[in-house]
Design a protein around this motif. Structure first.
Motif, PDB file in Angstrom:
ATOM      1  N   PHE B 153       1.023  -1.111  -0.012  1.00  0.00           N
ATOM      2  CA  PHE B 153       0.057   0.361  -0.075  1.00  0.00           C
ATOM      3  C   PHE B 153       0.924   0.841   0.130  1.00  0.00           C
ATOM      4  O   PHE B 153       1.338   1.834   0.964  1.00  0.00           O
ATOM      5  N   ASP B 154       1.120   1.641  -0.861  1.00  0.00           N
ATOM      6  CA  ASP B 154       2.449   2.783  -1.562  1.00  0.00           C
ATOM      7  C   ASP B 154       1.607   4.118  -2.233  1.00  0.00           C
ATOM      8  O   ASP B 154       1.190   4.437  -2.918  1.00  0.00           O
ATOM      9  N   LEU B 285      -9.308   5.857  -0.206  1.00  0.00           N
ATOM     10  CA  LEU B 285      -8.118   5.058  -0.297  1.00  0.00           C
ATOM     11  C   LEU B 285      -9.361   3.436   0.541  1.00  0.00           C
ATOM     12  O   LEU B 285      -8.783   2.425   0.221  1.00  0.00           O
ATOM     13  N   GLY B 286      -9.765   4.200   1.738  1.00  0.00           N
ATOM     14  CA  GLY B 286      -9.891   2.840   2.765  1.00  0.00           C
ATOM     15  C   GLY B 286     -11.520   1.858   1.540  1.00  0.00           C
ATOM     16  O   GLY B 286     -10.902   0.699   1.818  1.00  0.00           O
ATOM     17  N   VAL B 305       2.037  -4.166   3.699  1.00  0.00           N
ATOM     18  CA  VAL B 305       3.211  -2.942   3.581  1.00  0.00           C
ATOM     19  C   VAL B 305       2.902  -1.500   3.074  1.00  0.00           C
ATOM     20  O   VAL B 305       2.170  -1.285   2.452  1.00  0.00           O
ATOM     21  N   VAL B 306       2.967  -0.676   4.292  1.00  0.00           N
ATOM     22  CA  VAL B 306       2.520   0.362   4.043  1.00  0.00           C
ATOM     23  C   VAL B 306       4.104   1.492   4.034  1.00  0.00           C
ATOM     24  O   VAL B 306       5.279   1.062   4.120  1.00  0.00           O
ATOM     25  N   SER B 307       4.016   2.694   2.529  1.00  0.00           N
ATOM     26  CA  SER B 307       5.232   2.819   1.914  1.00  0.00           C
ATOM     27  C   SER B 307       4.695   3.757   1.762  1.00  0.00           C
ATOM     28  O   SER B 307       3.424   5.177   1.315  1.00  0.00           O
ATOM     29  N   ALA B 314      -1.445   5.525   5.261  1.00  0.00           N
ATOM     30  CA  ALA B 314      -1.636   4.477   4.733  1.00  0.00           C
ATOM     31  C   ALA B 314      -1.905   3.269   6.085  1.00  0.00           C
ATOM     32  O   ALA B 314      -3.065   3.184   5.775  1.00  0.00           O
ATOM     33  N   ARG B 315      -0.915   3.870   6.965  1.00  0.00           N
ATOM     34  CA  ARG B 315      -1.200   3.228   8.168  1.00  0.00           C
ATOM     35  C   ARG B 315      -2.453   2.805   9.002  1.00  0.00           C
ATOM     36  O   ARG B 315      -3.308   1.952   8.847  1.00  0.00           O
TER      37      ARG B 315
END
Lengths: 362, 362
Positions: B153-154, B285-286, B305-307, B314-315
């Motif tokens: 999830f960038d 986004l959710g 994986v958030v970035s 994102a987190r």
């Protein structure tokens, strides 16, 4: 002071200065106010000079001019606040009128509560002066269509006005632009500037719907270039990417909405998407129109007056939504020239009605 | 050819050139490609020179560099087509590598089907090379998190990627950006550039909801300036009106969305609107995240994986939507520097895994 024989209306916007004489003669100066606010007085001077030269035949008597002004240009982002913008535009207009036409020429300022006799009064009531051009147009339409109940549907390049009137009176609920947004009397959707991403969530492409890029890649101008409603103009770079206003480049801008490019997006793809967007566009404005019409029984509406650069779109939306109500076209009624500068023309007419040639404002 | 000892990743975007060494050392050059494409080679050269100077301590042996490049810059509107853009970027990169590091330095190009050994091969497969940086990042995350099933999830400044992977493999359905839009793997919403009018239809203001102007007046950057997520920067003029990135000016830009100005719109008004927009943003986004997660049972997902520059957003979206799934932060795992240039870092790591120091590509 001599009685005014010739009223001139001025409508000072952020992208155009429009001038109209009560006869219907009109001029438009495409001037990007936000890029060069310091040139405003000179541009107005030039426009007044052109009008005066055209109107004053050497062999006739010198006309006694009167000027009436309105604006939306105070919204341009060269001004830190609206109040600041109103003051700058009023001062520039006043200077231009004095220099071009003489110090004795009356300058009226239009406000949503009527004409103000001089710049000082207008500065005090700046909130009623700011963005009042819609009211001037609606007021003149209401008095022109006296004894009728109608809705002015003015579809412009950036915004749309929907203003009810009856028995010669404007029946708007909102006065400021923010209030007018709230009441659906101002809809911030037009024929040119509106970003596509603000209007649509997806586009059809080869049998499926694709979510679009939420980015300023294309505008309604591209759609109306592709639909043929707007003529191509190789010299007009007022587009989302600063390239020319052609069908070919509009296709490329539309392609970017789907993260495609002009090689992967054919003219047929673009034409299908265009139809879809025009439908969405008509639906958005149609819903607003219906909301206004629902305030009265259909039989109580005498007419819908359509105007603006999107007049024929306004007409087709009105015909679809309210086929039983008469449609009056400002273009057909006033001619192309005056209707293109409709608020300026309306103000000149209003002033000449209010101050007939026998007397003029002191 | 000597075996490569030091892989350098390059990620050439439209607004930034990012470079990372496999050690985690990284540089970013904010370069507006669309304004000066002819300067691209010089800018890459400069960046490679900086990296080489930093990495090569005079007293140690000269490293044998290898470069691996990816791009999104071909989307910049200075290029008539993507293909043209890919070619220009490849040629500029190749020239920069030759001049800065020598003609013997291998230059690999990343494509969605893996590494391509030279520019000629990359030109032939330009469609798989265009905008492939998301794939490089996802591929490295998948191999780094071997044996796990997860979702990358960038959340970047312009767009968001949602890429599933499992057992070391990227499981994306889309390959091109258009396909990825269709599959919800690319969402054209970011933390900075996204126009507010593309995301919201109305804003709360003093107890009521007002329809907003469908115009490019404000962006998500204004919202995150006002929320405090982004630091103010008097020198950063990359905003909707070209003025500075400050809270005060962001308030003025937000005011324009309601046809108000900074005098009629207080900081409290702006803060309430900001909360509303952040909620809408997280909801958009959710929903996309939920759609991806719904492809498997929740128990089958090991991690998200958030970035990206919006990593902490994102987190918080992931925590709300899927509280039972472990969240892995690239920033925490790789450090701020490498995670800011995540695709470039990922490519350098992938290349060094694929071509360990014993041998290098011929």
């Amino acid at each position: 002071m001599k009685p005014v024989t010739d009223w001139i209306g001025l409508d000072i916007g952020g992208a155009n200065i429009k001038l109209a004489h009560e006869s219907g003669l009109a001029f438009c100066d495409p001037f990007c106010l936000w890029k060069a606010p310091q040139q405003l007085a000179a541009r107005i001077k030039h426009l007044l000079q052109r009008a005066s030269d055209t109107l004053w035949d050497e062999e006739s008597l010198c006309p006694n001019f009167g000027v009436v002004a309105t604006m939306t240009g105070e919204l341009a982002d060269c001004y830190p606040t609206k109040k600041y913008g109103v003051r700058h535009i009023l001062n520039s207009t006043s200077e231009a009128v004095r220099v071009s036409l003489g110090t004795e020429v009356p300058l009226l300022i239009y406000s949503t509560s009527g004409f103000l006799p001089h710049v000082r009064a207008a500065l005090e009531s700046w909130e009623a002066v700011a963005a009042a051009n819609w009211h001037g147009l609606a007021q003149f339409v209401a008095s022109w269509q006296l004894n009728r109940t109608g809705l002015l549907f003015d579809l412009g390049s950036t915004t749309t006005d929907l203003i009810p009137y009856s028995q010669g009176k404007v029946l708007a609920n909102g006065s400021t632009d923010c209030e007018r947004l709230h009441w659906g009397e101002l809809i911030y959707v037009g024929t040119l500037r509106t970003p596509l991403c603000s209007l649509i969530q997806e586009l059809p492409f080869r049998g499926q719907h694709y979510p679009v890029a939420k980015e300023f890649f294309a505008t309604m101008k591209d759609i109306f270039l592709l639909s043929g409603m707007i003529a191509e103009d190789e010299e007009d770079f007022d587009t989302a990417d600063g390239r020319a206003s052609t069908k070919e480049l509009a296709r490329g801008r539309l392609a970017r909405m789907l993260c495609l490019d002009s090689e992967s997006y054919t003219m047929e793809d673009a034409q299908l998407a265009t139809e879809y967007v025009v439908n969405c566009y008509q639906e958005v404005l149609g819903k607003s129109l219906v909301r206004h019409l629902s305030q009265r029984k259909e039989s109580e509406w005498d007419q819908i007056v359509v105007s603006g650069s999107g007049e024929h779109l306004a007409r087709s939306i009105a015909q679809k939504v309210a086929p039983g109500i008469e449609i009056v076209s400002l273009r057909d009624s006033w001619g192309v020239e005056a209707s293109t500068a409709a608020p300026a023309f309306a103000l000149a007419k209003l002033a000449s009605q209010l101050y007939p040639r026998e007397g003029s404002p002191s």
